[in-house]
Design a protein around this motif. Structure first.
Motif, mmCIF file in Angstrom:
data_model
loop_
_atom_site.group_PDB
_atom_site.id
_atom_site.type_symbol
_atom_site.label_atom_id
_atom_site.label_comp_id
_atom_site.label_asym_id
_atom_site.label_seq_id
_atom_site.Cartn_x
_atom_site.Cartn_y
_atom_site.Cartn_z
ATOM 1 N N PHE A 18 0.158 13.081 -4.379
ATOM 2 C CA PHE A 18 0.467 11.657 -3.767
ATOM 3 C C PHE A 18 0.784 11.048 -5.129
ATOM 4 C CE2 PHE A 18 -1.377 12.491 0.424
ATOM 5 C CZ PHE A 18 -0.452 12.258 1.271
ATOM 6 N N VAL A 19 0.621 10.886 -6.179
ATOM 7 C CA VAL A 19 0.686 10.165 -7.022
ATOM 8 C C VAL A 19 2.251 10.231 -7.682
ATOM 9 C CG1 VAL A 19 0.494 9.598 -9.639
ATOM 10 C CG2 VAL A 19 -1.690 9.327 -7.856
ATOM 11 N N GLY A 20 2.112 12.045 -7.792
ATOM 12 C CA GLY A 20 3.800 11.670 -8.382
ATOM 13 C C GLY A 20 4.984 11.656 -7.223
ATOM 14 N N PRO A 38 7.715 -0.644 3.785
ATOM 15 C CA PRO A 38 6.003 -0.471 3.958
ATOM 16 C C PRO A 38 5.908 0.763 4.065
ATOM 17 C CG PRO A 38 7.002 -2.118 6.569
ATOM 18 C CD PRO A 38 7.788 -1.293 5.375
ATOM 19 N N MET A 39 6.175 2.067 4.070
ATOM 20 C CA MET A 39 6.342 3.212 3.545
ATOM 21 C C MET A 39 6.175 3.170 2.863
ATOM 22 S SD MET A 39 6.136 6.304 4.830
ATOM 23 C CE MET A 39 5.787 6.423 6.424
ATOM 24 N N ASP A 40 7.401 2.800 1.479
ATOM 25 C CA ASP A 40 7.442 3.250 -0.406
ATOM 26 C C ASP A 40 5.707 2.403 -0.505
ATOM 27 O OD1 ASP A 40 10.150 3.387 -0.263
ATOM 28 O OD2 ASP A 40 10.248 2.133 0.438
ATOM 29 N N LYS A 41 5.134 1.312 0.168
ATOM 30 C CA LYS A 41 4.307 0.760 -0.039
ATOM 31 C C LYS A 41 2.623 1.825 0.150
ATOM 32 C CE LYS A 41 0.983 -3.386 0.698
ATOM 33 N NZ LYS A 41 0.584 -4.592 1.275
ATOM 34 N N THR A 42 2.862 2.605 1.633
ATOM 35 C CA THR A 42 2.026 3.586 2.105
ATOM 36 C C THR A 42 1.954 4.845 1.445
ATOM 37 O OG1 THR A 42 2.564 2.658 4.618
ATOM 38 C CG2 THR A 42 1.408 5.071 3.659
ATOM 39 N N ILE A 43 3.206 4.924 1.004
ATOM 40 C CA ILE A 43 2.979 5.950 -0.896
ATOM 41 C C ILE A 43 2.116 5.716 -1.382
ATOM 42 C CG2 ILE A 43 4.577 7.713 -1.981
ATOM 43 C CD1 ILE A 43 6.696 7.578 0.382
ATOM 44 N N ALA A 44 2.267 4.910 -1.595
ATOM 45 C CA ALA A 44 1.586 4.288 -3.202
ATOM 46 C C ALA A 44 0.667 4.563 -2.858
ATOM 47 C CB ALA A 44 2.546 3.046 -3.765
#
Length: 140
Positions: A18-20, A38-44
């Motif tokens: 997940f960090v990668g 929002p998906m970008d924020k969720t991944i981070a």
């Protein structure tokens, strides 16, 4: 304690994934000049959450593991030094950078700066995490 060691080892896969993924996703968004969704924020957030959970398990393990010896004794042996000093310290720094990256991105207005912040801080965090994995023991 063996259960904690296994949890710490297996959770490392999720942290690295997940960090990668967050760093790579942010890089693609930054280069591609995409809007931050929002998906970008969720991944981070998943990278942040799993890294914090991993750190919590690691701190508990640090105090109960027989592999961690006093620093003075560990400095004479590179394997012991890795577990007693290098692995915890460098990974703590990596998780602090990841946390700063997540916190800073929330305060920024423009998508490019959000992506840039996550790319740089999660990317450096990812490299630091990879550098201090005890590969000999982890892959066995």
């Amino acid at each position: 304690m063996v259960g904690l060691q296994h949890a710490h080892s297996y959770m490392a896969y999720l942290v690295l994934f997940f960090v990668g993924l967050a760093a790579f996703n942010a890089l693609i968004g930054w280069i591609g000049k995409r809007d931050f969704k929002p998906m970008d924020k969720t991944i981070a957030l998943l990278g942040l959450a799993f890294s914090h959970l991993q750190m919590l398990v690691g701190i508990i393990l640090y105090f109960v593991s027989p592999m961690v010896v006093p620093i003075g004794d560990a400095m004479k042996n590179s394997g012991l030094r890795l577990y007693a000093l290098e692995h915890p310290l460098i990974n703590l720094i990596a998780i602090v950078l990841i946390t700063i990256g997540f916190s800073k991105h929330k305060k920024q207005e423009q998508s490019a700066s959000k992506f840039k912040t996550i790319t740089l801080l999660y990317g450096i965090g990812f490299i630091l995490l990879m550098s201090r994995i005890p590969w000999d023991n982890w892959l066995n």
